[in-house]
Design an enzyme around this catalytic site. Structure first.
Site, short mmCIF file in Angstrom:
data_model
loop_
_atom_site.label_atom_id
_atom_site.label_comp_id
_atom_site.label_asym_id
_atom_site.label_seq_id
_atom_site.Cartn_x
_atom_site.Cartn_y
_atom_site.Cartn_z
N HIS A 132 0.85 -1.19 0.00
CA HIS A 132 0.00 0.00 0.00
C HIS A 132 0.89 1.24 0.00
CE1 HIS A 132 -0.18 0.68 4.68
NE2 HIS A 132 0.99 0.21 4.31
N CYS A 185 6.07 5.96 4.53
CA CYS A 185 4.90 5.20 4.09
C CYS A 185 4.14 5.87 2.96
CB CYS A 185 3.97 4.91 5.27
SG CYS A 185 4.71 3.77 6.47
N HIS A 200 4.95 0.23 -0.38
CA HIS A 200 5.72 -0.73 0.44
C HIS A 200 4.76 -1.83 0.86
CE1 HIS A 200 3.77 1.91 3.32
NE2 HIS A 200 3.93 0.97 4.23
N HIS A 214 3.64 -5.32 3.52
CA HIS A 214 3.63 -5.91 4.86
C HIS A 214 3.18 -7.36 4.77
CE1 HIS A 214 4.05 -2.02 6.84
NE2 HIS A 214 3.12 -1.55 6.01
N HIS A 224 -1.28 -10.31 -2.00
CA HIS A 224 -0.43 -9.94 -3.13
C HIS A 224 -1.06 -8.87 -4.01
CE1 HIS A 224 1.79 -13.42 -1.74
NE2 HIS A 224 2.84 -12.88 -2.36
N GLU A 272 0.33 -5.30 11.34
CA GLU A 272 1.06 -4.81 10.17
C GLU A 272 2.52 -5.26 10.26
OE1 GLU A 272 0.04 -0.86 8.37
OE2 GLU A 272 2.08 -0.42 9.05
#
Length: 149
Positions: free
Chosen positions: A16, A25, A29, A31, A75, A136
């Site tokens: 996201h 952020c 990137h 998680h 994904h 996260e």
């Protein structure tokens, strides 16, 4: 009969970006998310029912959460549809990437609210979504509790 809470954990990989954020952020990137889903209800007491003694079959809960959350988010790249990231989203989609556009800033806090709505809507009327915990990272998570909402 007593109310019982059961929890099942799910994992998925998602990328996201937070448009307008003043830190790292703001960049795309990813998680390795872990989602704990807790439902509350009374165990089935009908001896003729194949699921006697269960609040919900873990397999049935898995189907709901996979369909509503995991299969859509795993994904994928999640972006807010109301930001300039929409141009990036269209480019990524045209290249064959799985892009999920949402109507909120895709933070853990907002994602867990979205997931709660989707999961609760698929549970039978005798069950209640009790809580969600979306990790996260190993040390950072957002929680949603029905009692707070």
């Amino acid at each position: 009969m007593a109310k019982i809470r059961i929890t099942k954990q799910f994992t998925f990989e998602t990328a996201h970006a937070l448009y307008g954020y003043d830190g790292k952020c703001k960049n795309i990137h990813g998680h390795s998310y872990k989602l704990d889903v807790t439902v509350i209800g009374e165990p089935i007491s009908d001896l003729q029912n194949a699921k006697c003694g269960m609040v919900i079959d873990f397999g049935d809960l898995k189907k709901i959460v996979k369909t509503e959350v995991v299969d859509k988010m795993d994904h994928a790249i999640i972006l807010n549809k109301d930001t300039p990231h929409i141009e990036l989203a269209e480019t990524l989609k045209a290249s064959g990437h799985n892009v999920v556009l949402v109507n909120y800033q895709p933070t853990s806090e907002n994602m867990v609210i979205d997931f709660a709505d989707k999961i609760q809507n698929k549970l039978s009327k005798d069950l209640k979504l009790h809580s969600l915990k979306l990790r996260e990272t190993e040390t950072a998570f957002a929680e949603w509790f029905a009692s707070d909402n």
